[in-house]
Design a protein around this motif. Structure first.
Motif, PDB file in Angstrom:
ATOM      1  N   ALA A 271       6.261  23.888  65.568  1.00  0.00           N
ATOM      2  CA  ALA A 271       7.145  25.044  65.686  1.00  0.00           C
ATOM      3  C   ALA A 271       6.361  26.319  65.990  1.00  0.00           C
ATOM      4  CB  ALA A 271       7.959  25.206  64.407  1.00  0.00           C
ATOM      5  N   THR A 272       5.215  26.473  65.350  1.00  0.00           N
ATOM      6  CA  THR A 272       4.390  27.654  65.576  1.00  0.00           C
ATOM      7  C   THR A 272       3.907  27.713  67.023  1.00  0.00           C
ATOM      8  OG1 THR A 272       3.668  27.650  63.268  1.00  0.00           O
ATOM      9  CG2 THR A 272       2.321  28.888  64.825  1.00  0.00           C
ATOM     10  N   ALA A 273       3.530  26.571  67.567  1.00  0.00           N
ATOM     11  CA  ALA A 273       3.032  26.530  68.946  1.00  0.00           C
ATOM     12  C   ALA A 273       4.090  26.970  69.949  1.00  0.00           C
ATOM     13  CB  ALA A 273       2.552  25.118  69.283  1.00  0.00           C
ATOM     14  N   LYS A 274       5.370  26.758  69.612  1.00  0.00           N
ATOM     15  CA  LYS A 274       6.461  27.143  70.509  1.00  0.00           C
ATOM     16  C   LYS A 274       7.038  28.523  70.170  1.00  0.00           C
ATOM     17  CE  LYS A 274       7.022  23.438  73.178  1.00  0.00           C
ATOM     18  NZ  LYS A 274       8.288  22.703  73.232  1.00  0.00           N
ATOM     19  N   GLY A 275       6.460  29.181  69.170  1.00  0.00           N
ATOM     20  CA  GLY A 275       6.914  30.528  68.827  1.00  0.00           C
ATOM     21  C   GLY A 275       8.204  30.589  68.033  1.00  0.00           C
ATOM     22  N   VAL A 276       8.577  29.489  67.394  1.00  0.00           N
ATOM     23  CA  VAL A 276       9.803  29.479  66.596  1.00  0.00           C
ATOM     24  C   VAL A 276       9.544  30.161  65.250  1.00  0.00           C
ATOM     25  CG1 VAL A 276      11.451  28.006  65.374  1.00  0.00           C
ATOM     26  CG2 VAL A 276      10.708  27.412  67.686  1.00  0.00           C
ATOM     27  N   LYS A 277      10.395  31.088  64.885  1.00  0.00           N
ATOM     28  CA  LYS A 277      10.315  31.724  63.570  1.00  0.00           C
ATOM     29  C   LYS A 277      11.118  30.876  62.586  1.00  0.00           C
ATOM     30  CE  LYS A 277       9.797  36.403  65.426  1.00  0.00           C
ATOM     31  NZ  LYS A 277      10.368  37.777  65.496  1.00  0.00           N
ATOM     32  N   PHE A 278      10.431  30.341  61.598  1.00  0.00           N
ATOM     33  CA  PHE A 278      11.093  29.411  60.689  1.00  0.00           C
ATOM     34  C   PHE A 278      10.776  29.758  59.239  1.00  0.00           C
ATOM     35  CE2 PHE A 278       6.947  27.651  61.703  1.00  0.00           C
ATOM     36  CZ  PHE A 278       6.456  27.269  60.472  1.00  0.00           C
ATOM     37  N   GLY A 279      11.628  29.292  58.358  1.00  0.00           N
ATOM     38  CA  GLY A 279      11.389  29.386  56.924  1.00  0.00           C
ATOM     39  C   GLY A 279      11.456  28.003  56.321  1.00  0.00           C
ATOM     40  N   MET A 280      11.003  27.883  55.075  1.00  0.00           N
ATOM     41  CA  MET A 280      11.006  26.597  54.373  1.00  0.00           C
ATOM     42  C   MET A 280      11.507  26.813  52.953  1.00  0.00           C
ATOM     43  SD  MET A 280       7.323  25.027  55.666  1.00  0.00           S
ATOM     44  CE  MET A 280       6.399  26.466  55.117  1.00  0.00           C
ATOM     45  N   VAL A 281      12.452  25.980  52.530  1.00  0.00           N
ATOM     46  CA  VAL A 281      13.010  26.040  51.182  1.00  0.00           C
ATOM     47  C   VAL A 281      13.155  24.609  50.662  1.00  0.00           C
ATOM     48  CG1 VAL A 281      14.252  28.216  51.539  1.00  0.00           C
ATOM     49  CG2 VAL A 281      15.375  26.033  52.079  1.00  0.00           C
ATOM     50  N   PRO A 282      13.291  24.430  49.335  1.00  0.00           N
ATOM     51  CA  PRO A 282      13.523  23.081  48.814  1.00  0.00           C
ATOM     52  C   PRO A 282      14.811  22.490  49.369  1.00  0.00           C
ATOM     53  CG  PRO A 282      12.875  24.575  47.044  1.00  0.00           C
ATOM     54  CD  PRO A 282      13.128  25.425  48.247  1.00  0.00           C
ATOM     55  N   MET A 283      14.824  21.187  49.519  1.00  0.00           N
ATOM     56  CA  MET A 283      16.025  20.508  49.990  1.00  0.00           C
ATOM     57  C   MET A 283      17.166  20.719  48.992  1.00  0.00           C
ATOM     58  SD  MET A 283      17.595  18.529  52.113  1.00  0.00           S
ATOM     59  CE  MET A 283      19.020  17.416  52.145  1.00  0.00           C
ATOM     60  N   PRO A 284      18.340  21.162  49.466  1.00  0.00           N
ATOM     61  CA  PRO A 284      19.463  21.342  48.543  1.00  0.00           C
ATOM     62  C   PRO A 284      19.920  20.017  47.942  1.00  0.00           C
ATOM     63  CG  PRO A 284      19.854  22.471  50.632  1.00  0.00           C
ATOM     64  CD  PRO A 284      18.663  21.583  50.834  1.00  0.00           C
ATOM     65  N   GLY A 285      20.361  20.079  46.700  1.00  0.00           N
ATOM     66  CA  GLY A 285      20.978  18.931  46.062  1.00  0.00           C
ATOM     67  C   GLY A 285      22.478  19.075  46.068  1.00  0.00           C
ATOM     68  N   ARG A 286      23.144  18.131  45.447  1.00  0.00           N
ATOM     69  CA  ARG A 286      24.611  18.174  45.419  1.00  0.00           C
ATOM     70  C   ARG A 286      25.100  19.490  44.823  1.00  0.00           C
ATOM     71  NH1 ARG A 286      27.415  13.074  42.696  1.00  0.00           N
ATOM     72  NH2 ARG A 286      26.089  12.127  44.290  1.00  0.00           N
ATOM     73  N   THR A 287      24.466  19.894  43.736  1.00  0.00           N
ATOM     74  CA  THR A 287      24.874  21.158  43.102  1.00  0.00           C
ATOM     75  C   THR A 287      23.703  22.105  42.892  1.00  0.00           C
ATOM     76  OG1 THR A 287      24.606  20.143  40.911  1.00  0.00           O
ATOM     77  CG2 THR A 287      26.807  20.067  41.913  1.00  0.00           C
ATOM     78  N   GLY A 288      22.547  21.785  43.401  1.00  0.00           N
ATOM     79  CA  GLY A 288      21.369  22.626  43.222  1.00  0.00           C
ATOM     80  C   GLY A 288      20.141  21.948  43.784  1.00  0.00           C
ATOM     81  N   LYS A 289      18.972  22.430  43.436  1.00  0.00           N
ATOM     82  CA  LYS A 289      17.712  21.925  43.980  1.00  0.00           C
ATOM     83  C   LYS A 289      17.572  20.425  43.752  1.00  0.00           C
ATOM     84  CE  LYS A 289      12.696  22.504  43.520  1.00  0.00           C
ATOM     85  NZ  LYS A 289      11.610  23.242  42.820  1.00  0.00           N
ATOM     86  N   ALA A 290      17.165  19.734  44.803  1.00  0.00           N
ATOM     87  CA  ALA A 290      16.996  18.280  44.731  1.00  0.00           C
ATOM     88  C   ALA A 290      15.551  17.919  44.447  1.00  0.00           C
ATOM     89  CB  ALA A 290      17.423  17.644  46.054  1.00  0.00           C
ATOM     90  N   ALA A 291      15.355  16.693  43.965  1.00  0.00           N
ATOM     91  CA  ALA A 291      14.004  16.168  43.851  1.00  0.00           C
ATOM     92  C   ALA A 291      13.435  16.006  45.257  1.00  0.00           C
ATOM     93  CB  ALA A 291      14.013  14.825  43.130  1.00  0.00           C
ATOM     94  N   SER A 292      12.151  16.256  45.395  1.00  0.00           N
ATOM     95  CA  SER A 292      11.515  16.138  46.697  1.00  0.00           C
ATOM     96  C   SER A 292      10.987  14.734  46.915  1.00  0.00           C
ATOM     97  CB  SER A 292      10.353  17.135  46.811  1.00  0.00           C
ATOM     98  OG  SER A 292       9.653  16.957  48.027  1.00  0.00           O
ATOM     99  N   MET A 293      10.934  14.337  48.180  1.00  0.00           N
ATOM    100  CA  MET A 293      10.352  13.055  48.527  1.00  0.00           C
ATOM    101  C   MET A 293       8.891  13.229  48.896  1.00  0.00           C
ATOM    102  SD  MET A 293      11.331  10.444  51.590  1.00  0.00           S
ATOM    103  CE  MET A 293      10.387  11.375  52.783  1.00  0.00           C
ATOM    104  N   GLY A 294       8.043  12.388  48.336  1.00  0.00           N
ATOM    105  CA  GLY A 294       6.642  12.374  48.699  1.00  0.00           C
ATOM    106  C   GLY A 294       6.311  11.123  49.494  1.00  0.00           C
TER     107      GLY A 294
END
Length: 416
Positions: A271-294
């Motif tokens: 994304a950086t190489a193409k100049g895209v401005k992006f953000g990163m947040v935890p994956m949403p859960g059904r009602t809040g923050k979800a467990a992350s996958m490793g």
């Protein structure tokens, strides 16, 4: 994790060539996007340094793409010519067949203790560690800041917010409001992240005691929601999720065509190489923050040729803080040792700071059930079939029930 070099490179050493010399053969996966930044470059430099200080040992490295490397090792083992070391995607079937050294037989106590415990635990088969983590990553939700600003929305924290954001992006003409890659390349990853985001208990594919629970009620609810609230409302783009591969979804994000998607650190560079401005947040859960996958990739040491002492000495060098950091920084992946992870967390370098959202998630992330010898068969079945669960006329409960039957049968065969 693309681009096969398709070459076997014999690396020259600085030592003598008498009969006491030992040659180690390593098969490794390619993490580069091209030959210019491929993993052969990393291994060439590392082996040159190692051989200069160990004149009695040579190391031959063969690097293959992720499309080929697991099959290549399988062919070598089946032909009776196992490599000394393999750095690939799964270890459990080789451990179950008695073909691997336990990690404790080859690693020094110091090196084994430095491995991140969660990853070491995932490297166990029947309570003994055979899989040595080599690279790790986690997933976060990437979003296109420009597209979000134009739609007047904020990053989602729940499923309802994600669906509302996707609808707002679609109303602005965004091609892929939420990219849902359930195609055969890496469907098992997208599937597991969604299973975790809908889970109230369990670990996605398995329950709390490690038994497959693919067709659990909570997993059916998750895929019903995906089918009805995202795919059914035309919020996932013009390509059917079952035909959309992860690499194509990442490329579309880098081209500014995706509002949001699950991504790992490799996407940062694209994304950086193409100049895209992006953000990163935890994956949403059904009602809040979800467990992350490793996700972890594995190094393993084969017994066939002996050489345990030389293998261990080389691996101690590979897993030094300097070399783990070098590899992680080169390919935008997470360190698998505590010393390198601590160094990266404390670093003020921009290339380290950008990985912190992923690094922060690693200690609590959930990994695939890689300690099961059945996982390879289950993963292949998920890649083949899961896209049908969200297709028009598809049945989430039907697909998940079939996958559960596949998993149960594979587990039974392995137990027998």
């Amino acid at each position: 994790m693309v681009s096969a070099l398709g070459m076997t490179v014999v690396l020259g050493g600085c030592g003598s060539t008498d009969s006491s010399d030992v040659t180690l053969r390593l098969v490794a996966a390619d993490y580069g996007a091209s030959a210019a930044d491929g993993s052969q470059k990393y291994w060439d430099a590392l082996v040159k340094d190692y051989e200069s200080a160990h004149p009695g040992v040579k190391v031959e490295v063969s690097v293959y793409s992720w499309n080929d490397v697991d099959r290549k090792v399988r062919e070598m083992v089946d032909d009776g010519h196992a490599p000394d070391l393999a750095q690939i995607g799964a270890y459990a079937d080789y451990a179950a067949a008695g073909k691997l050294y336990p990690a404790s037989d080859v690693l020094s106590i110091r090196t084994q203790a430095d491995l991140i415990s969660q990853l070491s635990d995932a490297g166990q088969w029947e309570h003994t560690q055979y899989g040595i983590p080599f690279a790790a990553s986690t997933r976060v939700l990437f979003y296109n800041k420009t597209l979000f600003a134009e739609a007047g929305i904020k990053p989602p924290t729940t499923w309802d917010e994600l669906a509302a954001d996707a609808a707002a992006l679609r109303a602005k003409g965004v091609k892929y409001p939420y990219a849902l890659p359930l195609g055969p390349e890496e469907a098992q990853a997208e599937t597991m992240q969604w299973l975790l985001s809908g889970a109230r208990s369990g670990n996605g594919y398995t329950d709390d005691v490690g038994t497959y629970s693919i067709d659990s009620e909570q997993n059916v609810v998750t895929f019903d929601w995906l089918k009805d609230e995202l795919v059914g409302k035309d919020l996932t783009g013009p390509v059917a999720p079952g035909k959309l591969n992860r690499a194509d979804a990442f490329a579309a994000f880098a081209d500014g065509e995706v509002g949001m998607l699950n991504g790992h650190p490799t996407l940062i560079r694209q994304a950086t190489a193409k100049g895209v401005k992006f953000g990163m947040v935890p994956m949403p859960g059904r009602t809040g923050k979800a467990a992350s996958m490793g996700v972890a990739d594995w190094m393993m040491a084969f017994r066939q040729n002996g050489h345990a002492a030389q293998i261990g000495d080389f691996l101690d060098f590979v897993y030094s803080e300097k070399n783990v950091l070098s590899f992680s920084r080169e390919y935008g992946l997470l360190p698998v040792t505590s010393s390198a992870s601590t160094a990266m967390s404390a670093s003020g370098a921009a290339k380290d700071k950008v990985l912190r959202p992923f690094l922060d998630q690693l200690p609590t992330s959930q990994l695939y059930p890689v300690g099961k010898t059945s996982w390879a068969a289950v993963s292949a079945a998920v890649k083949k079939d899961i896209g049908r669960a969200v297709a028009p006329g598809g049945s989430p409960v039907g697909v998940l029930t079939r996958l559960q039957a596949t998993a149960t049968a594979a587990d039974s065969r392995d137990a027998g």
